[in-house]
Scaffold this motif. Sequence first.
Motif, PDB file in Angstrom:
ATOM      1  N   ASP A  59       0.653  -1.177  -0.034  1.00  0.00           N
ATOM      2  CA  ASP A  59      -0.003  -0.010  -0.071  1.00  0.00           C
ATOM      3  C   ASP A  59       0.913   1.431   0.155  1.00  0.00           C
ATOM      4  O   ASP A  59       0.325   2.231  -0.022  1.00  0.00           O
ATOM      5  CB  ASP A  59      -1.160   0.013   1.265  1.00  0.00           C
ATOM      6  CG  ASP A  59      -0.175  -0.205   2.519  1.00  0.00           C
ATOM      7  OD1 ASP A  59       0.797  -0.488   2.598  1.00  0.00           O
ATOM      8  OD2 ASP A  59      -0.822   0.143   3.571  1.00  0.00           O
ATOM      9  N   ASP A  62       2.563   2.873  -5.593  1.00  0.00           N
ATOM     10  CA  ASP A  62       1.604   2.856  -6.662  1.00  0.00           C
ATOM     11  C   ASP A  62       1.977   2.925  -8.074  1.00  0.00           C
ATOM     12  O   ASP A  62       1.310   2.513  -9.092  1.00  0.00           O
ATOM     13  CB  ASP A  62       0.797   4.172  -6.682  1.00  0.00           C
ATOM     14  CG  ASP A  62       1.393   5.357  -6.967  1.00  0.00           C
ATOM     15  OD1 ASP A  62       2.675   5.435  -7.746  1.00  0.00           O
ATOM     16  OD2 ASP A  62       1.208   6.482  -6.419  1.00  0.00           O
ATOM     17  N   ASP A 112       1.755 -11.466 -11.652  1.00  0.00           N
ATOM     18  CA  ASP A 112       0.650 -12.053 -11.020  1.00  0.00           C
ATOM     19  C   ASP A 112       0.640 -11.796  -9.569  1.00  0.00           C
ATOM     20  O   ASP A 112      -0.495 -11.249  -8.782  1.00  0.00           O
ATOM     21  CB  ASP A 112       0.492 -13.458 -11.073  1.00  0.00           C
ATOM     22  CG  ASP A 112      -0.230 -13.893 -12.562  1.00  0.00           C
ATOM     23  OD1 ASP A 112      -0.665 -13.041 -13.128  1.00  0.00           O
ATOM     24  OD2 ASP A 112       0.115 -15.074 -12.952  1.00  0.00           O
ATOM     25  N   LEU A 115       0.279  -7.818  -8.627  1.00  0.00           N
ATOM     26  CA  LEU A 115      -1.325  -7.339  -8.821  1.00  0.00           C
ATOM     27  C   LEU A 115      -2.212  -7.616  -8.019  1.00  0.00           C
ATOM     28  O   LEU A 115      -2.839  -6.900  -7.570  1.00  0.00           O
ATOM     29  CB  LEU A 115      -1.897  -8.037 -10.297  1.00  0.00           C
ATOM     30  CG  LEU A 115      -0.968  -7.645 -11.816  1.00  0.00           C
ATOM     31  CD1 LEU A 115      -1.515  -8.405 -12.862  1.00  0.00           C
ATOM     32  CD2 LEU A 115      -1.218  -6.118 -11.850  1.00  0.00           C
ATOM     33  N   GLU A 116      -1.681  -9.083  -7.291  1.00  0.00           N
ATOM     34  CA  GLU A 116      -2.692  -9.374  -6.331  1.00  0.00           C
ATOM     35  C   GLU A 116      -2.558  -8.761  -4.899  1.00  0.00           C
ATOM     36  O   GLU A 116      -3.405  -8.024  -4.168  1.00  0.00           O
ATOM     37  CB  GLU A 116      -2.283 -10.942  -5.936  1.00  0.00           C
ATOM     38  CG  GLU A 116      -3.044 -11.415  -4.700  1.00  0.00           C
ATOM     39  CD  GLU A 116      -4.742 -11.407  -5.072  1.00  0.00           C
ATOM     40  OE1 GLU A 116      -5.226 -11.169  -3.722  1.00  0.00           O
ATOM     41  OE2 GLU A 116      -5.006 -11.561  -6.224  1.00  0.00           O
ATOM     42  N   LYS A 119      -3.503  -4.702  -4.950  1.00  0.00           N
ATOM     43  CA  LYS A 119      -4.928  -4.235  -5.335  1.00  0.00           C
ATOM     44  C   LYS A 119      -5.351  -3.142  -4.222  1.00  0.00           C
ATOM     45  O   LYS A 119      -5.301  -2.976  -3.245  1.00  0.00           O
ATOM     46  CB  LYS A 119      -5.925  -5.386  -4.890  1.00  0.00           C
ATOM     47  CG  LYS A 119      -5.863  -6.671  -5.949  1.00  0.00           C
ATOM     48  CD  LYS A 119      -7.086  -7.508  -5.588  1.00  0.00           C
ATOM     49  CE  LYS A 119      -6.966  -8.689  -6.732  1.00  0.00           C
ATOM     50  NZ  LYS A 119      -8.012  -9.838  -6.242  1.00  0.00           N
ATOM     51  N   GLY A 120      -5.863  -2.014  -5.076  1.00  0.00           N
ATOM     52  CA  GLY A 120      -6.462  -0.959  -4.562  1.00  0.00           C
ATOM     53  C   GLY A 120      -5.403   0.361  -4.480  1.00  0.00           C
ATOM     54  O   GLY A 120      -5.905   1.199  -4.178  1.00  0.00           O
ATOM     55  N   THR A 121      -4.254  -0.068  -4.341  1.00  0.00           N
ATOM     56  CA  THR A 121      -3.267   1.066  -4.514  1.00  0.00           C
ATOM     57  C   THR A 121      -2.423   1.233  -6.071  1.00  0.00           C
ATOM     58  O   THR A 121      -2.059   2.319  -6.012  1.00  0.00           O
ATOM     59  CB  THR A 121      -2.274   0.667  -3.523  1.00  0.00           C
ATOM     60  OG1 THR A 121      -2.869   0.508  -1.999  1.00  0.00           O
ATOM     61  CG2 THR A 121      -1.114   1.965  -3.155  1.00  0.00           C
ATOM     62  N   ARG A 123      -1.282   1.642  -9.473  1.00  0.00           N
ATOM     63  CA  ARG A 123      -1.810   2.343 -10.591  1.00  0.00           C
ATOM     64  C   ARG A 123      -0.989   2.100 -11.824  1.00  0.00           C
ATOM     65  O   ARG A 123      -1.655   2.006 -12.926  1.00  0.00           O
ATOM     66  CB  ARG A 123      -1.540   3.834 -10.423  1.00  0.00           C
ATOM     67  CG  ARG A 123      -2.587   4.232  -9.252  1.00  0.00           C
ATOM     68  CD  ARG A 123      -2.560   5.770  -9.011  1.00  0.00           C
ATOM     69  NE  ARG A 123      -3.913   6.209  -8.268  1.00  0.00           N
ATOM     70  CZ  ARG A 123      -4.061   7.359  -7.793  1.00  0.00           C
ATOM     71  NH1 ARG A 123      -3.346   8.363  -8.377  1.00  0.00           N
ATOM     72  NH2 ARG A 123      -5.032   7.669  -7.192  1.00  0.00           N
ATOM     73  N   LEU A 272      -7.098  -4.358 -16.593  1.00  0.00           N
ATOM     74  CA  LEU A 272      -7.439  -4.323 -14.921  1.00  0.00           C
ATOM     75  C   LEU A 272      -7.466  -2.888 -14.511  1.00  0.00           C
ATOM     76  O   LEU A 272      -7.893  -2.876 -13.478  1.00  0.00           O
ATOM     77  CB  LEU A 272      -6.181  -5.018 -14.135  1.00  0.00           C
ATOM     78  CG  LEU A 272      -6.133  -6.550 -14.520  1.00  0.00           C
ATOM     79  CD1 LEU A 272      -5.033  -6.832 -13.621  1.00  0.00           C
ATOM     80  CD2 LEU A 272      -7.597  -7.490 -14.028  1.00  0.00           C
TER      81      LEU A 272
END
Length: 362
Positions: A59, A62, A112, A115-116, A119-121, A123, A272
């Motif tokens: 987190d 980005d 992979d 990306l997992e 998620k949410g942060t 960009r 995505l």
Amino acid sequence: MSERGNLAQARAALVPTLLMAATFAVIASGFSLFLRHQAPVPDMNVLSPKLAAYQAQADAYDTVFIGTSRTFYHVVPDEVEAAAESAGCPRPDVFNFGVFGLTGAEQDWLVDHVLEAGKGTLRTVVIEDPLPEARALDNATNERARFFHGPAEYGPTIKSIASFPESAPKKIFRLGMFGAGAAYDLSGVGRAAALFFPAPEKPAPFKLDMGFDGFEILGSQPTPDIDARRKDFLEHPDKFDAAMARYGAASDENVAARAIYLEDRLRRIRALGLNAALFISPDPEELDRTPRVGVELARIAPDLPVLNFNRPDAYPDLFERGLWFDQSHYGEAGARALSRVLGAELCSELKRSDAGAQHAIR
């Protein structure tokens, strides 16, 4: 006994022998695959500590660069961030996920996981053209290679080999080495012993200084191999000159398949809702290949950002010999110089691309 009788007897013995060998292979392969699922991910030099560090604080970032040792030693997060901000973009938070010897299947696996975890942060994901598969048996059967020679990697590895711009005999040889590595993995050799009879004291996990968000100055952690590469570079300026002469030379190797291979990976990331870009680092030893791959990708996919810096005509200052540590890697000064240009051009490309506009423009 006649010769015909001997042949008939040999055939009669051969059939059950082959059936027995096939049965043993099936059982051994099945048992090996079972043990593979039970075994933990091995501790892999640079790759493992970087993945653990990123997953622990995903987190905080980005923007992630995923690539080979060129990314590891060439992308300075602080410089990229400052340059992007100066160019008019919100200051990104960059993580350098460069890994020694990163191949196509390994890169797919890392993407992979990034990306997992992100998620949410997350960009923006910037990938480098990964390296080809091994052409030496020891590089196809070591612990890291064994982990990436399982059934899940068969398809990605074959695609990477087939797309790489080199001659058919070289591709066939790489396929043979991959097959040997896959067979070694399926044999289960050593796997049961390692699982059921682990060493009483495991070696300490490899640790990496994450003070620079994954970047490392080449030469700051000297090893005999690194020292030898530096010595060779200093003593043989002719090798650097010969590598530079490769740029623009005629080549029969078709780069179209490699451009399509990279486009597929970038579009998967972009689907995505993330920004995706290709980073082509300066590298004299690859001047006859990677610049052409970048040009071809930009031609077939003009909407995708291609950060193609392996072009002495466009970036002459980045090819001054004093910036280089060895024949294909920068020292600190070169890495910082490249990263400043990289940050500014990444900002420009994200402003231009449809997918990145919402994130890039103030």
